[in-house]
Design an enzyme around this catalytic site. Structure first.
Site, short mmCIF file in Angstrom:
data_model
loop_
_atom_site.label_atom_id
_atom_site.label_comp_id
_atom_site.label_asym_id
_atom_site.label_seq_id
_atom_site.Cartn_x
_atom_site.Cartn_y
_atom_site.Cartn_z
N LYS A 97 37.04 38.14 35.62
CA LYS A 97 38.04 37.96 34.55
C LYS A 97 37.48 37.16 33.38
O LYS A 97 37.81 37.43 32.23
CB LYS A 97 39.28 37.25 35.09
CG LYS A 97 40.21 38.17 35.86
CD LYS A 97 41.60 37.57 35.88
CE LYS A 97 42.62 38.52 36.47
NZ LYS A 97 43.95 37.95 36.50
N LYS A 145 38.19 49.76 41.15
CA LYS A 145 39.55 49.53 41.65
C LYS A 145 40.59 50.02 40.64
O LYS A 145 40.39 49.84 39.44
CB LYS A 145 39.70 48.02 41.89
CG LYS A 145 40.94 47.61 42.63
CD LYS A 145 41.03 46.09 42.74
CE LYS A 145 41.38 45.45 41.41
NZ LYS A 145 41.78 44.05 41.48
N LYS A 168 45.73 47.36 36.51
CA LYS A 168 46.59 47.43 35.33
C LYS A 168 45.82 47.07 34.06
O LYS A 168 46.28 47.34 32.96
CB LYS A 168 47.83 46.54 35.49
CG LYS A 168 47.62 45.18 36.08
CD LYS A 168 48.96 44.58 36.55
CE LYS A 168 48.77 43.59 37.68
NZ LYS A 168 49.94 43.31 38.45
P1 TYM Z 1 47.71 40.94 41.88
O1 TYM Z 1 48.93 40.62 41.09
O2 TYM Z 1 46.47 41.31 41.14
O3 TYM Z 1 48.02 42.10 42.90
C1 TYM Z 1 49.16 42.05 43.76
C2 TYM Z 1 48.83 42.69 45.10
O4 TYM Z 1 48.42 44.05 44.90
C3 TYM Z 1 47.18 44.27 45.56
N1 TYM Z 1 46.41 45.25 44.77
C4 TYM Z 1 45.85 46.34 45.29
N2 TYM Z 1 45.83 46.82 46.54
C5 TYM Z 1 45.16 47.98 46.75
N3 TYM Z 1 44.53 48.66 45.75
C6 TYM Z 1 44.52 48.21 44.49
N4 TYM Z 1 43.91 48.89 43.53
C7 TYM Z 1 45.21 46.99 44.21
N5 TYM Z 1 45.41 46.26 43.07
C8 TYM Z 1 46.15 45.20 43.45
C9 TYM Z 1 46.50 42.91 45.56
O5 TYM Z 1 45.50 42.83 46.54
C10 TYM Z 1 47.67 41.99 45.82
O6 TYM Z 1 47.96 41.94 47.21
N6 TYM Z 1 46.07 36.40 43.25
C11 TYM Z 1 47.03 37.45 43.53
C12 TYM Z 1 48.48 37.02 43.44
C13 TYM Z 1 48.83 35.82 44.26
C14 TYM Z 1 49.00 35.79 45.67
C15 TYM Z 1 49.37 34.45 45.98
C16 TYM Z 1 48.89 36.76 46.67
C17 TYM Z 1 49.06 34.57 43.79
N7 TYM Z 1 49.40 33.74 44.81
C18 TYM Z 1 49.63 34.06 47.28
C19 TYM Z 1 49.14 36.35 47.98
C20 TYM Z 1 49.51 35.02 48.28
C21 TYM Z 1 46.84 38.57 42.52
O7 TYM Z 1 46.33 38.37 41.44
O8 TYM Z 1 47.40 39.76 42.89
#
Ligand code: TYM
Length: 343
Positions: free
Chosen positions: A120, A203, A206
């Site tokens: 990022k 991957k 968004k």
């Molecule tokens: P974020 O917002 O990027 O994504 C949310 C969830 O979606 C999953 N994900 C995917 N799974 C499969 N294929 C993909 N292409 C894909 N893109 C996204 C992510 O693995 C995630 O489970 N840091 C985290 C948010 C967070 C969090 C937490 C998660 C903050 N605090 C505590 C769990 C527990 C994030 O940026 O996810």
């Protein structure tokens, strides 16, 4: 400390950032599995992590909209705010407060190794926010403020969850307690890493500049069908074993998406479509995707008609979340030696 680790009652926590819309990756890798966990009867806590979103600049009006739309997405996908706790992170102060404690536990070297920060921040790391660097300590706080034991996520979050375990273990060790559980990442199913529709080695995200690379949960039926029909593939028909897809990432991705949407295994998909070309498989996948996603899309639009109701749900969830997290934070402060006045 005793040799047998303390047993914490099972509790699931996970979060999604309200930055931009939800993708099929978020749905299959996270949301759909959150619903399964809720329906299995385990205690489930789900969070719109707005404090994480602002580690990169967010337009305030768009952030508000994205947070409500994400809440609508959770509910439309099957999260029941009566059975799960559903809220936005900034309404529960324990997240940010515990993150400060964890900033003092986590080591610079640990955070410097985080690939998400490197991706990022890119080449301009000196100009990234301090929040973006410290992000994983806040994520650990999200989870550990509830003594959560299991965290369903997609594959890309694995490293952050390892860090969460390291932070919990170091805190417990430094203070001679067994206060924080060592959480288990739950990375399961056919779609733990949904790939871009334009490039099977990247991957689905968004933040990809090409909208054709992803399916958004706000896409209508025509857009979903068109994106899947135009998805990059190769000219070969589908083979009769999964191993034969090892060098065909785009084909493998579509098979995984089909399996996850249909609640079957990739092996089942291969058994059904072996020998068929993409001229047959892609329209079948498009029909399946529209069938599963269109009702979610329609329900999200309906819920977004009444944002006051969404805000009420988030407020109610935050009060319930706070009732769990605040006493844990107070105990943590006490362990650290921070004085709490008798109340
Ligand atoms: P974020 O917002 O990027 O994504 C949310 C969830 O979606 C999953 N994900 C995917 N799974 C499969 N294929 C993909 N292409 C894909 N893109 C996204 C992510 O693995 C995630 O489970 N840091 C985290 C948010 C967070 C969090 C937490 C998660 C903050 N605090 C505590 C769990 C527990 C994030 O940026 O996810």
């Amino acid at each position: 400390m005793s040799d047998t680790p303390k047993a914490f009652p099972p509790r699931i926590f996970s979060g999604i950032q309200p930055s931009g819309g939800l993708t099929l990756g978020n749905y299959l890798g996270a949301l759909k599995r959150f619903v399964q966990a809720q329906d299995d009867g385990t205690e489930t806590i789900y969070c719109m992590v707005d404090l994480h979103a602002i580690t990169v600049w967010q337009d305030p009006a768009k952030l508000r909209h994205a947070t409500r739309e994400l809440a609508a997405g959770f509910i439309a996908a099957g999260i029941d705010p009566a059975r799960s706790i559903l809220f936005n992170q900034s309404q529960v102060p324990a997240h940010a407060e515990l993150a400060w404690i964890f900033n003092c536990v986590a080591r610079m070297g640990w955070l410097k190794r985080m690939t998400q920060f490197k991706d990022k921040a890119g080449k301009n790391a000196e100009n990234a926010s301090v929040g973006l660097f410290a992000y994983p300590a806040l994520m650990a706080a999200d989870i550990l403020a509830y003594h959560a034991t299991h965290v369903p996520v997609g594959e890309d979050q694995k490293q952050h969850l390892e860090l969460t375990r390291d932070i919990a273990a170091k805190f417990n060790h430094d203070f001679g307690v067994e206060f924080f559980p060592i959480v288990e990442p739950v990375i399961e199913g056919a779609a733990t890493r949904v790939m871009s529709l334009r490039d099977g080695t990247k991957k689905m995200s968004k933040s990809d500049p090409s909208d054709m690379s992803r399916i958004n949960l706000t896409d209508d039926a025509d857009a979903i069908a068109q994106k899947l029909r135009k998805a990059r593939t190769d000219p070969e028909p589908l083979p009769d074993t999964l191993d034969a897809l090892a060098e065909r990432p785009e084909a493998r991705n579509l098979v995984n998406i089909y399996a996850a949407l249909a609640d079957i295994t990739p092996e089942d998909v291969i058994a059904q479509y072996a020998g068929q070309g993409f001229g047959t498989f892609k329209p079948a996948l498009a029909d399946l995707a529209v069938d599963k996603l269109a009702p979610i899309n329609a329900e999200m639009s309906r819920l977004m008609q009444d944002v006051a109701e969404i805000d009420r749900i988030l407020g109610d969830g935050a009060a319930r979340a706070n009732a769990i997290a605040q006493p844990i934070l107070e105990q943590c402060y006490d362990i650290v030696g921070l004085i709490r006045a008798a109340r």
